[in-house]
Design an enzyme around this catalytic site. Sequence first.
Site: not given
Length: 294
Positions: A173, A230, A262
């Site tokens: 991330c 995502d 995600h």
Amino acid sequence: MDDLKRDAESLLTKTSLSDGVDRRDFLKVALGSGFAAAAMPVMAQNVIKTDTAGLTAGTVTLTVDGQTVPVYRAQPEGKTNLPVVLVISEIFGVHEHIADVARRFAKLGYLALAPDLFVRQGDPQKSASIADLQRDIISKTPDTQVMADLDALVAWAKANGGNPDKIAITGFCWGGRVTWMYAAHNPSIKAGVAWYGRLVGTSNANTPKNPIDIAATLNVPVLGLYGEKDTGITQDSVKAMQAMLAKGPNKSTFVVYPNSGHAFHADYRPSYVEADAKDGWGRMIAWFRQNGVA
């Protein structure tokens, strides 16, 4: 804020390290009681647990421009001339999941280093909310600072048992974006693997460029591992990044997982997708080996 909202789906509950390292050893296993209370239900602990048998594991420190930067280090015990992998955390900092990832690399023969890149801005576990974390820590962590800390970490690795010709980087991330940016910053890195890192975004003084801005001139091969579901990092942004990469000499590529959103590698969160996380891990190790980091 999209990164933060996605990463706020769940938080790691307080748990001791399997290797007995004290919580003060900078591993951030929670973000404070107020933050945790507002979070969605999470798994109590990592699905994957990696012990320290045969490893040297714990915290080392760097000094960068007078600032002490803690780093979780894991490596095969008594070994030198090791391939190196820099492990860059999510917005939550270096908690037990990130430490476990470092130990997984060490079990494969790597010197794995996970730095606390938020040390100057504050402790994520003390944030009362995502908004506070964004305002007080993430938005105030400049790329120039991150790049300088990673440069110092690379120098430390070279001086402490790491092979200077075999250095890779991976991140998750927030750390996925950093992976792209550091691969552009330091062309001596042999390979990168970016797990669902942001590719586009608004430029400002602390983050003047984004991965899409450096794609056409990127020389370090980066493997991007992304989830089709995502909602924050869209497939349009992935396609735009691919188009920019195609304009340069780089051999970077993407793998997009249709069944994942995600944070599908985060085995302490409901977003974890075991099959895709394992496939991505295997592809990452193969990518490092393909590019001479093994």
